[in-house]
Design a protein around this motif. Structure first.
Motif, PDB file in Angstrom:
ATOM      1  N   VAL A  19       0.863  -1.173   0.000  1.00 36.28           N
ATOM      2  CA  VAL A  19       0.000   0.000   0.000  1.00 36.28           C
ATOM      3  C   VAL A  19       0.900   1.223   0.000  1.00 36.28           C
ATOM      4  N   VAL A  20       0.897   1.993  -1.082  1.00 35.85           N
ATOM      5  CA  VAL A  20       1.856   3.079  -1.250  1.00 35.85           C
ATOM      6  C   VAL A  20       1.352   4.355  -0.584  1.00 35.85           C
ATOM      7  N   ALA A  21       2.215   4.954   0.222  1.00 37.17           N
ATOM      8  CA  ALA A  21       1.881   6.217   0.885  1.00 37.17           C
ATOM      9  C   ALA A  21       2.011   7.366  -0.109  1.00 37.17           C
ATOM     10  N   ASN A 232      -0.427  10.807  13.727  1.00 36.68           N
ATOM     11  CA  ASN A 232      -1.151   9.596  14.153  1.00 36.68           C
ATOM     12  C   ASN A 232      -0.216   8.601  14.826  1.00 36.68           C
ATOM     13  N   THR A 233       0.821   9.106  15.473  1.00 39.22           N
ATOM     14  CA  THR A 233       1.823   8.321  16.190  1.00 39.22           C
ATOM     15  C   THR A 233       2.811   7.629  15.259  1.00 39.22           C
ATOM     16  N   TYR A 234       2.393   7.255  14.041  1.00 37.80           N
ATOM     17  CA  TYR A 234       3.181   6.376  13.190  1.00 37.80           C
ATOM     18  C   TYR A 234       3.854   7.059  12.002  1.00 37.80           C
ATOM     19  N   ASN A 381      10.962   9.299   4.747  1.00 34.60           N
ATOM     20  CA  ASN A 381       9.621   9.399   5.346  1.00 34.60           C
ATOM     21  C   ASN A 381       8.624   8.547   4.576  1.00 34.60           C
ATOM     22  N   TRP A 382       8.676   8.662   3.253  1.00 36.35           N
ATOM     23  CA  TRP A 382       7.746   7.933   2.386  1.00 36.35           C
ATOM     24  C   TRP A 382       7.916   6.425   2.519  1.00 36.35           C
ATOM     25  N   LEU A 389       1.895   1.222   6.323  1.00 35.01           N
ATOM     26  CA  LEU A 389       0.619   0.959   5.652  1.00 35.01           C
ATOM     27  C   LEU A 389       0.522  -0.481   5.153  1.00 35.01           C
ATOM     28  N   THR A 390       1.621  -1.012   4.656  1.00 33.14           N
ATOM     29  CA  THR A 390       1.602  -2.350   4.071  1.00 33.14           C
ATOM     30  C   THR A 390       1.575  -3.441   5.133  1.00 33.14           C
ATOM     31  N   THR A 391       2.325  -3.269   6.200  1.00 31.12           N
ATOM     32  CA  THR A 391       2.423  -4.328   7.211  1.00 31.12           C
ATOM     33  C   THR A 391       1.318  -4.244   8.264  1.00 31.12           C
TER      34      THR A 391
END
Length: 479
Positions: A19-21, A232-234, A381-382, A389-391
């Motif tokens: 899932v690409v940010a 969002n913490t992450y 960052n990306w 997002l992916t994991t």
């Protein structure tokens, strides 16, 4: 029950798509002429726009960028550079930031114009000879192309009107409104606190954080850095801040101002001075943000290439003065000195006006390559955001060989693809025994180690020119 026959049973694919940010999604905080919008409700709410009409419809538009700061970014992104989407947060509240006014308006050819901008149309009361007129029966009120209210009188013989109305007071907006906070009693966030609302609302991760005009205040810049470093913490994003050009009005004063006011973050791009395009004045942070977006777009939405030495939509450099703005000149050697102090600027040297500078605000105090180069920091960052997002979908799955192999194989395939695209020099992910002691495993903790190398910008190309006398021997060569 006994089964008889042949069946197919499906299981989840071992290799999943990452899932690409969003690498360079900008979130811009400021003020908008909300009275010109379709609704007055877009206050302290993230609003996404993919085009200029979308922005104007949701937040209104005015050329008075000093009072309505979001309009600067809307004009630059959508009309000058042609990039998007952009997320805007307007802190100007028409229920709070307003004043009442009463005046007379001359009527010519059945039309009168209220010169005050920011009129809240629903508050307008129109009278003639002490008789209150009825909207849409006795008159029609609407905004013209510059945001002023035009009153079309339907009755005959009216030469003067008495009007009362509320109007916006954007000048009362302070740095505290931009910083915002969280109200425990209402459960609502305002200002920069709304950065945490972007992903839950749009499923898009912020990549850049801006507050044109307001980011030249050290307190605002400090909060921008802090919020951008932990969304969002992450998630992480890059903050783009401006130097106060009233105080640092020459290139020799910028470094002292930068260090004195702590514009030294590794997730911070420090910009100086202002950029002019005709009569328009842009903050350089807006210009650099749009340049980062455009460069990523030109590279297939990958953020690995530096915005430096790329064209900007400008024709001059400016600093702010008590009377307005003053044009300044900046030579390449002066711009290089700023770059070596961790300051991004612009020059007009070869190929027109271009962004100039690769370093974050952390340079030169910090020398870690991932923290000092803008494209490396943005890409880092990306990458981190995309890994999360992916994991995330694997969280709470049963620890075992299948889970571990799925993550390792999926992420390695993605990283290999990025290497093939030139986004990375090299990358890999490993699940190491030494990183995962039994005490962690039986506690539900697993750790993966990512190794990446982003390309750094070729900011110093050394061409050695030497006179070679041996070529004179060709004069004696036999034909």
């Amino acid at each position: 029950m006994a089964r008889h026959g042949s069946r197919v049973r499906e299981v989840p694919t071992s290799l999943s798509a990452p899932v690409v940010a969003t690498a360079t999604l900008p979130v811009v905080f400021g003020t908008a002429p909300i009275n010109l919008a379709e609704t007055l409700e877009n206050v302290n709410k993230p609003v996404i726009a993919y085009s200029f009409p979308e922005f104007a419809k949701a937040l209104g538009y005015s050329d008075d960028w000093k009072r309505y700061t979001l309009c600067e970014m809307a004009d630059l992104a959508f009309r000058q550079v042609g990039v998007g989407p952009v997320i805007f947060v307007n802190v100007l509240d028409p229920t709070k930031h307003k004043a009442n006014k009463e005046e007379t308006v001359a009527v010519t050819n059945k039309k009168g114009v209220i010169e005050t901008e920011g009129v809240l149309l629903d508050s307008l009361v129109v009278s003639n000879n002490e008789t209150q007129l009825k909207k849409d029966q006795d008159y029609i009120a609407s905004f013209d192309e510059v945001g002023k209210v035009v009153i079309a009188v339907l009755a005959e013989g009216v030469t003067v009107l008495k009007v009362k109305y509320d109007h916006l007071t954007p000048d009362v907006i302070t740095n505290n409104h931009i910083i915002g906070g969280y109200d425990i009693s209402t459960g609502k966030s305002t200002g920069l606190e709304l950065l945490n609302n972007v992903f839950p609302k749009f499923s898009m991760v912020p990549g850049l954080v801006l507050a044109p005009k307001f980011s030249k205040d050290p307190t605002v810049a400090a909060v921008m850095k802090a919020k951008a470093s932990s969304i969002n913490t992450y998630f992480k994003a890059q903050s783009l801040d401006d130097v106060n050009t009233m105080e640092a009005n020459s290139y020799t004063k910028v470094n002292e101002w930068k260090n004195k006011n702590n514009y030294t973050g590794n997730n911070e791009v420090v910009c100086w001075p202002l950029a002019g395009l005709g009569d328009k004045v842009y903050h350089l942070s807006s210009q650099i943000a749009c340049r980062i977006m455009k460069t990523a777009y030109d590279n297939g939405d990958f953020p690995h290439e530096s915005p430096s030495n790329k064209p900007l939509a400008m024709t001059k450099l400016l600093v702010e003065t008590a009377e307005g703005h003053e044009e300044i000149d900046l030579s390449p050697d002066q711009a290089e000195m700023l770059n070596n102090q961790g300051i991004t600027t612009a020059i007009n040297f070869i190929g027109g006006w271009r962004a100039w500078g690769n370093y974050t605000g952390a340079y030169p105090a910090i020398t870690d390559v991932k923290d000092i180069f803008i494209p490396v920091r943005v890409t880092h960052n990306w990458l981190g955001n995309t890994i999360i997002l992916t994991t995330w979908s694997k969280v709470d799955g049963p620890i075992g060989k299948r889970l571990i192999d799925t993550i390792v194989d999926t992420m390695n395939m993605w990283l290999n693809g990025l290497q093939g695209e030139g986004v990375l020099i090299g990358a890999r992910v490993e699940f190491r025994e030494e990183d995962n002691p039994l005490t962690d495993l039986i506690s539900g903790k697993i750790k993966f180690r990512y190794f990446v190398a982003e390309p750094v910008p070729a900011q110093d190309i050394d061409n050695i020119l030497e006179f070679d006398a041996n070529y004179y021997k060709s004069l004696f060569a036999m034909e």
